[in-house]
Design an enzyme around this catalytic site. Structure first.
Site, PDB file in Angstrom:
ATOM      1  N   SER A   1      84.462  68.977  45.747  1.00  9.87           N
ATOM      2  CA  SER A   1      84.651  67.718  45.003  1.00  9.87           C
ATOM      3  C   SER A   1      86.077  67.687  44.452  1.00  9.87           C
ATOM      4  CB  SER A   1      83.691  67.638  43.819  1.00  9.87           C
ATOM      5  OG  SER A   1      82.358  67.710  44.242  1.00  9.87           O
TER       6      SER A   1
ATOM      7  N   GLU B   1      89.065  67.558  39.531  1.00  7.15           N
ATOM      8  CA  GLU B   1      88.491  68.871  39.241  1.00  7.15           C
ATOM      9  C   GLU B   1      89.453  69.951  39.760  1.00  7.15           C
ATOM     10  OE1 GLU B   1      84.344  69.757  40.652  1.00  7.15           O
ATOM     11  OE2 GLU B   1      85.324  71.465  41.620  1.00  7.15           O
TER      12      GLU B   1
ATOM     13  N   ARG C   1      82.415  71.725  34.341  1.00 12.84           N
ATOM     14  CA  ARG C   1      83.626  72.081  35.110  1.00 12.84           C
ATOM     15  C   ARG C   1      84.800  72.419  34.191  1.00 12.84           C
ATOM     16  NH1 ARG C   1      79.980  71.820  38.261  1.00 12.84           N
ATOM     17  NH2 ARG C   1      80.026  70.951  40.373  1.00 12.84           N
TER      18      ARG C   1
HETATM   19  P1  FAD Z   1      91.098  79.591  43.203  1.00 12.50           P
HETATM   20  O1  FAD Z   1      91.110  78.287  43.895  1.00 12.50           O
HETATM   21  O2  FAD Z   1      91.827  80.724  43.834  1.00 12.50           O
HETATM   22  O3  FAD Z   1      91.647  79.389  41.723  1.00 12.50           O
HETATM   23  C1  FAD Z   1      91.207  78.319  40.926  1.00 12.50           C
HETATM   24  C2  FAD Z   1      91.949  78.397  39.576  1.00 12.50           C
HETATM   25  O4  FAD Z   1      91.554  79.567  38.874  1.00 12.50           O
HETATM   26  C3  FAD Z   1      93.461  78.516  39.740  1.00 12.50           C
HETATM   27  O5  FAD Z   1      94.054  77.842  38.649  1.00 12.50           O
HETATM   28  C4  FAD Z   1      93.725  80.015  39.642  1.00 12.50           C
HETATM   29  O6  FAD Z   1      95.029  80.304  39.139  1.00 12.50           O
HETATM   30  C5  FAD Z   1      92.655  80.451  38.656  1.00 12.50           C
HETATM   31  N1  FAD Z   1      92.119  81.808  38.901  1.00 12.50           N
HETATM   32  C6  FAD Z   1      91.512  82.259  40.019  1.00 12.50           C
HETATM   33  N2  FAD Z   1      91.077  83.512  39.838  1.00 12.50           N
HETATM   34  C7  FAD Z   1      91.427  83.864  38.579  1.00 12.50           C
HETATM   35  C8  FAD Z   1      91.252  85.052  37.796  1.00 12.50           C
HETATM   36  N3  FAD Z   1      90.627  86.141  38.266  1.00 12.50           N
HETATM   37  N4  FAD Z   1      91.754  85.053  36.519  1.00 12.50           N
HETATM   38  C9  FAD Z   1      92.388  83.973  36.026  1.00 12.50           C
HETATM   39  N5  FAD Z   1      92.575  82.830  36.727  1.00 12.50           N
HETATM   40  C10 FAD Z   1      92.084  82.775  37.974  1.00 12.50           C
HETATM   41  N6  FAD Z   1      82.740  74.306  42.632  1.00 12.50           N
HETATM   42  C11 FAD Z   1      81.609  74.147  41.888  1.00 12.50           C
HETATM   43  O7  FAD Z   1      81.644  74.330  40.667  1.00 12.50           O
HETATM   44  N7  FAD Z   1      80.453  73.751  42.469  1.00 12.50           N
HETATM   45  C12 FAD Z   1      80.323  73.521  43.777  1.00 12.50           C
HETATM   46  O8  FAD Z   1      79.250  73.174  44.263  1.00 12.50           O
HETATM   47  C13 FAD Z   1      81.484  73.696  44.602  1.00 12.50           C
HETATM   48  N8  FAD Z   1      81.436  73.458  45.934  1.00 12.50           N
HETATM   49  C14 FAD Z   1      82.552  73.622  46.696  1.00 12.50           C
HETATM   50  C15 FAD Z   1      82.458  73.391  48.074  1.00 12.50           C
HETATM   51  C16 FAD Z   1      83.557  73.556  48.887  1.00 12.50           C
HETATM   52  C17 FAD Z   1      83.438  73.299  50.378  1.00 12.50           C
HETATM   53  C18 FAD Z   1      84.786  73.990  48.323  1.00 12.50           C
HETATM   54  C19 FAD Z   1      85.995  74.224  49.203  1.00 12.50           C
HETATM   55  C20 FAD Z   1      84.903  74.210  46.954  1.00 12.50           C
HETATM   56  C21 FAD Z   1      83.779  74.019  46.122  1.00 12.50           C
HETATM   57  N9  FAD Z   1      83.828  74.229  44.724  1.00 12.50           N
HETATM   58  C22 FAD Z   1      82.697  74.095  43.964  1.00 12.50           C
HETATM   59  C23 FAD Z   1      85.088  74.614  44.071  1.00 12.50           C
HETATM   60  C24 FAD Z   1      85.378  76.138  44.136  1.00 12.50           C
HETATM   61  O9  FAD Z   1      84.537  76.776  45.055  1.00 12.50           O
HETATM   62  C25 FAD Z   1      85.205  76.798  42.760  1.00 12.50           C
HETATM   63  O10 FAD Z   1      86.022  76.184  41.807  1.00 12.50           O
HETATM   64  C26 FAD Z   1      85.539  78.290  42.802  1.00 12.50           C
HETATM   65  O11 FAD Z   1      85.138  78.915  41.595  1.00 12.50           O
HETATM   66  C27 FAD Z   1      87.018  78.568  43.017  1.00 12.50           C
HETATM   67  O12 FAD Z   1      87.178  79.948  43.221  1.00 12.50           O
HETATM   68  P2  FAD Z   1      88.477  80.540  43.887  1.00 12.50           P
HETATM   69  O13 FAD Z   1      88.383  82.023  43.804  1.00 12.50           O
HETATM   70  O14 FAD Z   1      88.687  79.974  45.226  1.00 12.50           O
HETATM   71  O15 FAD Z   1      89.599  80.018  42.879  1.00 12.50           O
HETATM   72  N1  EPU Z   2      76.956  59.255  46.793  1.00 13.34           N
HETATM   73  C1  EPU Z   2      77.398  58.063  47.323  1.00 13.34           C
HETATM   74  N2  EPU Z   2      77.935  58.097  48.582  1.00 13.34           N
HETATM   75  C2  EPU Z   2      78.041  59.233  49.298  1.00 13.34           C
HETATM   76  C3  EPU Z   2      77.611  60.447  48.735  1.00 13.34           C
HETATM   77  C4  EPU Z   2      77.066  60.440  47.472  1.00 13.34           C
HETATM   78  O1  EPU Z   2      77.298  57.014  46.718  1.00 13.34           O
HETATM   79  O2  EPU Z   2      78.537  59.175  50.415  1.00 13.34           O
HETATM   80  C5  EPU Z   2      76.344  59.234  45.446  1.00 13.34           C
HETATM   81  C6  EPU Z   2      74.827  59.121  45.543  1.00 13.34           C
HETATM   82  O3  EPU Z   2      74.392  58.284  44.493  1.00 13.34           O
HETATM   83  C7  EPU Z   2      74.369  60.548  45.298  1.00 13.34           C
HETATM   84  C8  EPU Z   2      75.411  60.996  44.297  1.00 13.34           C
HETATM   85  O4  EPU Z   2      76.645  60.415  44.745  1.00 13.34           O
HETATM   86  O5  EPU Z   2      73.078  60.607  44.782  1.00 13.34           O
HETATM   87  C9  EPU Z   2      75.553  62.490  44.117  1.00 13.34           C
HETATM   88  O6  EPU Z   2      75.985  63.084  45.330  1.00 13.34           O
HETATM   89  P1  EPU Z   2      75.797  64.640  45.601  1.00 13.34           P
HETATM   90  O7  EPU Z   2      74.396  65.042  45.380  1.00 13.34           O
HETATM   91  O8  EPU Z   2      76.441  64.954  46.910  1.00 13.34           O
HETATM   92  O9  EPU Z   2      76.596  65.327  44.406  1.00 13.34           O
HETATM   93  P2  EPU Z   2      78.050  65.087  43.798  1.00 13.34           P
HETATM   94  O10 EPU Z   2      77.908  64.463  42.464  1.00 13.34           O
HETATM   95  O11 EPU Z   2      78.954  64.428  44.765  1.00 13.34           O
HETATM   96  C10 EPU Z   2      78.065  67.364  42.533  1.00 13.34           C
HETATM   97  C11 EPU Z   2      79.081  68.424  42.287  1.00 13.34           C
HETATM   98  C12 EPU Z   2      79.129  69.384  43.456  1.00 13.34           C
HETATM   99  C13 EPU Z   2      77.764  70.047  43.579  1.00 13.34           C
HETATM  100  C14 EPU Z   2      76.706  68.963  43.817  1.00 13.34           C
HETATM  101  C15 EPU Z   2      75.310  69.529  43.788  1.00 13.34           C
HETATM  102  C16 EPU Z   2      80.788  67.506  40.838  1.00 13.34           C
HETATM  103  C17 EPU Z   2      82.166  66.972  40.730  1.00 13.34           C
HETATM  104  N3  EPU Z   2      80.389  67.831  42.077  1.00 13.34           N
HETATM  105  O12 EPU Z   2      78.508  66.619  43.644  1.00 13.34           O
HETATM  106  O13 EPU Z   2      80.102  70.379  43.192  1.00 13.34           O
HETATM  107  O14 EPU Z   2      77.746  70.950  44.654  1.00 13.34           O
HETATM  108  O15 EPU Z   2      76.790  67.971  42.768  1.00 13.34           O
HETATM  109  O16 EPU Z   2      74.997  69.947  42.494  1.00 13.34           O
HETATM  110  O17 EPU Z   2      80.100  67.660  39.831  1.00 13.34           O
HETATM  111  C18 EPU Z   2      82.417  70.862  43.450  1.00 13.34           C
HETATM  112  O18 EPU Z   2      82.474  70.913  42.220  1.00 13.34           O
HETATM  113  O19 EPU Z   2      83.412  71.104  44.176  1.00 13.34           O
HETATM  114  C19 EPU Z   2      81.162  70.511  44.087  1.00 13.34           C
HETATM  115  C20 EPU Z   2      81.029  70.395  45.401  1.00 13.34           C
END
Ligand code: FAD
Ligand code: EPU
Length: 337
Positions: free
Chosen positions: A238, A333, A164
């Site tokens: 997250s 994050e 991240r």
């Molecule tokens: P924004 O929120 O618009 O911007 C994020 C940052 O990047 C800001 O600081 C902004 O200024 C900067 N920025 C944006 N675009 C540019 C650009 N073109 N050039 C320079 N700077 C820029 N993330 C994961 O890694 N894994 C996941 O599984 C995951 N699951 C998610 C689930 C949900 C429901 C949600 C809401 C979010 C999740 N995220 C996850 C976080 C998010 O989706 C990612 O971080 C994504 O890359 C953000 O993209 P954005 O375009 O919305 O960025």
């Molecule tokens: N867990 C609990 N309680 C809960 C849910 C989860 O204790 O209610 C514990 C369990 O031990 C479970 C573990 O957390 O096994 C991991 O949970 P999960 O698989 O949902 O993944 P996560 O660690 O919460 C991470 C990433 C996600 C990504 C998923 C799948 C980070 C910060 N988050 O979540 O990314 O989608 O794994 O790879 O690394 C994001 O970055 O925004 C994001 C959603």
């Protein structure tokens, strides 16, 4: 270029926080981006670069020119026997790119299905899910230097990707606008099904023959069952990163908490922050219009009229309680803006 004034950012961030941008413009090309930056410089106004707003927490009105990146384009720029190199505009919606890759049989990003946001933001925090990160398929990006207005190219090393993390969140924060990214995608897929519930989900659906579409569908299914849809409840995925602690510390804690989960990482053991937060009693807690999600405590939510500062305060309270109970620091994050 159509610069708007006093625009609510509520539709432009997935937390649904209602803060005002003093100026707002959507740009569809690098030329428009340059013009917008020049205009802000001439007016001595700060910039805020915005993609899909899915990883930000707005804590104040933005006395700035908010530039929403809408640069489109998905193009195969090179090909050999094994790979396609695909250049993608920063404004392309990440999941649309994933769907395009599946349609064309370009393998490598199927595990990253349904991550919200834009391609341009994907290198910012090296997005990852289900055992894959974009650094695994990343070749290079082009970014506009805000000071010189020149396009510069960054390879993987120059981006300093980590969990991240990238250089754009640290040393180069606020200095570049990412305009396009080149990904190297495989002609013959290598499946990653070991992580989380992918295998189990495929088995339950009776799927024995793997392909990238099946894996994408399984990931989508898992994500939809766990994570709140921002269209229904405001959130940014997250809120915190999962912390890594030294092995000795992990073993000591496990003596007290036998159910403590942990996964080997390069520099220790990675602990799910969700587990730590749940143990502190936060899971499903609601405080007025904000709260901690009932299925996934790593996700902070806005039920409607919540304020960014309330969410920031809740995040700090959670950090304090995790530190107090486990002596482990967890860090956001999400980008506070
Ligand atoms: P924004 O929120 O618009 O911007 C994020 C940052 O990047 C800001 O600081 C902004 O200024 C900067 N920025 C944006 N675009 C540019 C650009 N073109 N050039 C320079 N700077 C820029 N993330 C994961 O890694 N894994 C996941 O599984 C995951 N699951 C998610 C689930 C949900 C429901 C949600 C809401 C979010 C999740 N995220 C996850 C976080 C998010 O989706 C990612 O971080 C994504 O890359 C953000 O993209 P954005 O375009 O919305 O960025
Ligand atoms: N867990 C609990 N309680 C809960 C849910 C989860 O204790 O209610 C514990 C369990 O031990 C479970 C573990 O957390 O096994 C991991 O949970 P999960 O698989 O949902 O993944 P996560 O660690 O919460 C991470 C990433 C996600 C990504 C998923 C799948 C980070 C910060 N988050 O979540 O990314 O989608 O794994 O790879 O690394 C994001 O970055 O925004 C994001 C959603």
């Amino acid at each position: 270029m159509n610069i708007l004034e006093n625009i609510s950012l509520k539709p432009y961030n997935t937390f649904g926080i209602d803060k005002i941008a003093r100026f707002f413009v959507a740009v569809k090309s690098i030329q428009e981006l340059k013009e917008a930056i020049e205009w802000a410089k001439s007016q001595k106004i700060k910039l805020l670069i915005l993609g899909g707003g899915s990883n930000i927490l707005l804590t104040q009105n933005q006395d700035a020119l908010v530039i929403k990146i809408e640069v489109e384009g998905i193009e195969v720029v090179q090909e050999d026997d094994d790979f396609y190199w695909v250049e993608v505009g920063a404004g392309v919606i990440w999941h649309d790119f994933v769907l395009t890759s599946i349609k064309n049989n370009w393998a490598g990003i199927e595990n990253l299905s349904l991550i919200p946001g834009t391609v341009g933001a994907s290198p910012m925090q090296n997005i990852g899910a289900y055992g894959v990160e974009i650094k695994d398929v990343f070749t290079s990006l082009k970014a506009l230097n805000i000071e010189t207005l020149q396009l510069e190219e960054f390879d993987s090393k120059a981006c300093s990707f980590g969990y991240r993390e990238s250089i754009f969140k640290h040393a180069l924060k606020g200095k570049y606008v990412i305009c396009s990214v080149v990904f190297r995608l495989k002609k013959v897929p290598v499946f990653h099904t070991a992580y989380g519930a992918i295998k189990e989900t495929l088995e339950k659906s009776g799927i024995s023959e793997l392909n990238i579409k099946n894996i994408s569908d399984a990931v989508i299914h898992i994500r939809q069952s766990k994570l709140p849809d921002p269209k229904e409840i405001g959130n940014a995925g997250s809120f915190f990163k999962n912390p890594t602690i030294p092995l000795e510390e992990f073993e000591r804690l496990r003596n007290h908490y036998p159910s403590l989960p942990g996964y080997p990482a390069t520099d220790g053991i990675k602990i799910p922050a969700a587990w730590l937060i749940e143990q502190c009693g936060w899971k499903g807690q609601r405080f007025g219009e904000i709260g901690v999600h009932s299925k996934q405590p790593l996700v902070l939510v806005n039920f409607g009229g919540g304020d960014g500062n309330e969410i920031k305060k809740l995040a700090q309270d959670i950090q304090q309680s995790v530190l107090g109970k486990f002596n482990i620091s967890i860090y956001p994050e999400v980008n506070f803006i």
